[in-house]
Design a protein around this motif. Structure first.
Motif, PDB file in Angstrom:
ATOM      1  N   UNK A   1       0.812  -1.217   0.000  1.00  0.00           N
ATOM      2  CA  UNK A   1       0.000   0.000   0.000  1.00  0.00           C
ATOM      3  C   UNK A   1       0.847   1.270   0.000  1.00  0.00           C
ATOM      4  N   UNK A   2       1.982   1.247   0.694  1.00  0.00           N
ATOM      5  CA  UNK A   2       2.843   2.429   0.714  1.00  0.00           C
ATOM      6  C   UNK A   2       3.425   2.690  -0.674  1.00  0.00           C
ATOM      7  N   UNK A   3       3.842   1.637  -1.359  1.00  0.00           N
ATOM      8  CA  UNK A   3       4.366   1.796  -2.720  1.00  0.00           C
ATOM      9  C   UNK A   3       3.270   2.309  -3.650  1.00  0.00           C
ATOM     10  N   UNK A   4       2.059   1.787  -3.487  1.00  0.00           N
ATOM     11  CA  UNK A   4       0.950   2.221  -4.331  1.00  0.00           C
ATOM     12  C   UNK A   4       0.613   3.687  -4.068  1.00  0.00           C
ATOM     13  N   UNK A   5       0.640   4.068  -2.800  1.00  0.00           N
ATOM     14  CA  UNK A   5       0.359   5.466  -2.460  1.00  0.00           C
ATOM     15  C   UNK A   5       1.412   6.384  -3.084  1.00  0.00           C
ATOM     16  N   UNK A   6       2.663   5.995  -3.009  1.00  0.00           N
ATOM     17  CA  UNK A   6       3.739   6.776  -3.631  1.00  0.00           C
ATOM     18  C   UNK A   6       3.542   6.843  -5.144  1.00  0.00           C
ATOM     19  N   UNK A   7       3.185   5.705  -5.735  1.00  0.00           N
ATOM     20  CA  UNK A   7       3.030   5.633  -7.188  1.00  0.00           C
ATOM     21  C   UNK A   7       1.915   6.551  -7.673  1.00  0.00           C
ATOM     22  N   UNK A   8       0.770   6.497  -7.029  1.00  0.00           N
ATOM     23  CA  UNK A   8      -0.340   7.330  -7.523  1.00  0.00           C
ATOM     24  C   UNK A   8      -0.104   8.804  -7.218  1.00  0.00           C
ATOM     25  N   UNK A   9       0.571   9.106  -6.120  1.00  0.00           N
ATOM     26  CA  UNK A   9       0.901  10.506  -5.826  1.00  0.00           C
ATOM     27  C   UNK A   9       1.831  11.065  -6.905  1.00  0.00           C
ATOM     28  N   UNK A  10       2.808  10.248  -7.314  1.00  0.00           N
ATOM     29  CA  UNK A  10       3.743  10.669  -8.369  1.00  0.00           C
ATOM     30  C   UNK A  10       3.048  10.842  -9.723  1.00  0.00           C
ATOM     31  N   UNK A  11       1.909  10.168  -9.904  1.00  0.00           N
ATOM     32  CA  UNK A  11       1.146  10.286 -11.152  1.00  0.00           C
ATOM     33  C   UNK A  11       0.163  11.457 -11.121  1.00  0.00           C
ATOM     34  N   UNK A  12       0.112  12.180 -10.010  1.00  0.00           N
ATOM     35  CA  UNK A  12      -0.763  13.349  -9.930  1.00  0.00           C
ATOM     36  C   UNK A  12      -2.125  13.087  -9.331  1.00  0.00           C
ATOM     37  N   UNK A  13      -2.319  11.927  -8.707  1.00  0.00           N
ATOM     38  CA  UNK A  13      -3.576  11.670  -8.023  1.00  0.00           C
ATOM     39  C   UNK A  13      -3.693  12.652  -6.865  1.00  0.00           C
ATOM     40  N   UNK A  14      -4.891  13.111  -6.558  1.00  0.00           N
ATOM     41  CA  UNK A  14      -5.026  14.116  -5.494  1.00  0.00           C
ATOM     42  C   UNK A  14      -4.695  13.544  -4.114  1.00  0.00           C
ATOM     43  N   UNK A  15      -4.157  14.406  -3.277  1.00  0.00           N
ATOM     44  CA  UNK A  15      -3.878  14.058  -1.893  1.00  0.00           C
ATOM     45  C   UNK A  15      -5.160  14.332  -1.107  1.00  0.00           C
ATOM     46  N   UNK A  16      -5.827  13.288  -0.711  1.00  0.00           N
ATOM     47  CA  UNK A  16      -7.160  13.393  -0.127  1.00  0.00           C
ATOM     48  C   UNK A  16      -7.100  13.074   1.362  1.00  0.00           C
ATOM     49  N   UNK A  17      -7.864  13.807   2.167  1.00  0.00           N
ATOM     50  CA  UNK A  17      -7.895  13.489   3.594  1.00  0.00           C
ATOM     51  C   UNK A  17      -9.035  12.513   3.879  1.00  0.00           C
ATOM     52  N   UNK A  18      -9.087  11.990   5.084  1.00  0.00           N
ATOM     53  CA  UNK A  18     -10.061  10.955   5.430  1.00  0.00           C
ATOM     54  C   UNK A  18     -11.491  11.453   5.304  1.00  0.00           C
ATOM     55  N   UNK A  19     -11.758  12.653   5.738  1.00  0.00           N
ATOM     56  CA  UNK A  19     -13.125  13.192   5.654  1.00  0.00           C
ATOM     57  C   UNK A  19     -13.564  13.313   4.193  1.00  0.00           C
ATOM     58  N   UNK A  20     -12.700  13.830   3.342  1.00  0.00           N
ATOM     59  CA  UNK A  20     -13.023  13.932   1.914  1.00  0.00           C
ATOM     60  C   UNK A  20     -13.234  12.538   1.316  1.00  0.00           C
TER      61      UNK A  20
END
Length: 192
Positions: free
Chosen positions: A63-82
């Motif tokens: 999951x950490x690698x996936x989170x890094x990967x999608x962040x690097x692709x420009x996926x939005x940084x979303x908080x838990x409430x959103x």
């Protein structure tokens, strides 16, 4: 403010994927498959390779690698409430679209209530439509009895079952109507 229809399907997909990851609703297998989907469609990142690599140093679906990967692709940084709002919108929108598709109950009669289990456990926005949980339980119970041939008068008969299904669609439509401005604000904040 832009309406939701002004966002591309890709922008919506990125928000939904980020939401599911934030709420820990993606299994390792789903992460693995989605990473392959991204690579097959021309998106690339070193973190993505560590997810699909069979090397035991990098556990599959990390999951950490996936989170890094999608962040690097420009996926939005979303908080838990959103993420909770987007997850709820995704779930409700599926069943709020007209014309109502009553076949979803026929095709998924057993286990339909449990499709919403993550929703009931993860979402505090359910209070706005508190009847949903009880209604889904009644629909599931009545559908099970109907398909097993235990048709009686009351909630198991086809007419009452149909009315409960219509009420379910109405609750989903009402939730979308009431909360669409909130969802639009979230999208605007994520893509500002």
């Amino acid at each position: 403010m832009r309406t939701l229809s002004k966002y591309s399907p890709w922008q919506s997909e990125m928000v939904v994927t980020a939401s599911l990851l934030k709420l820990d609703l993606l299994s390792d297998n789903q992460i693995f498959e989605y990473t392959h989907y991204l690579l097959d469609n021309g998106y690339y990142g070193d973190a993505m390779l560590s997810i699909i690599d069979d090397d035991p140093i990098y556990p599959r679906g990390n999951k950490e690698s996936f989170q890094r990967a999608i962040f690097n692709l420009g996926f939005p940084d979303i908080n838990t409430e959103q993420a909770k709002w987007i997850y709820t919108y995704r779930l409700m929108n599926k069943y709020a679209t007209a014309p109502n598709n009553h076949y979803v109950f026929a095709n998924e009669a057993v286990g339909f209530y449990y499709k919403f289990d993550d929703f009931f456990n993860n979402d505090n926005h359910l209070k706005e439509i508190s009847k949903l949980k009880d209604l889904l339980y009644c629909i599931e119970d009545a559908s099970d009895n109907f398909y097993m041939g235990y048709i009686t008068h009351g909630c198991n008969d086809p007419v009452t079952l149909y009315r409960m299904q219509c009420q379910f669609f109405q609750l989903c439509q009402q939730w979308i109507k009431d909360n669409k401005p909130k969802i639009e604000c979230i999208f605007e904040a994520l893509y500002a």
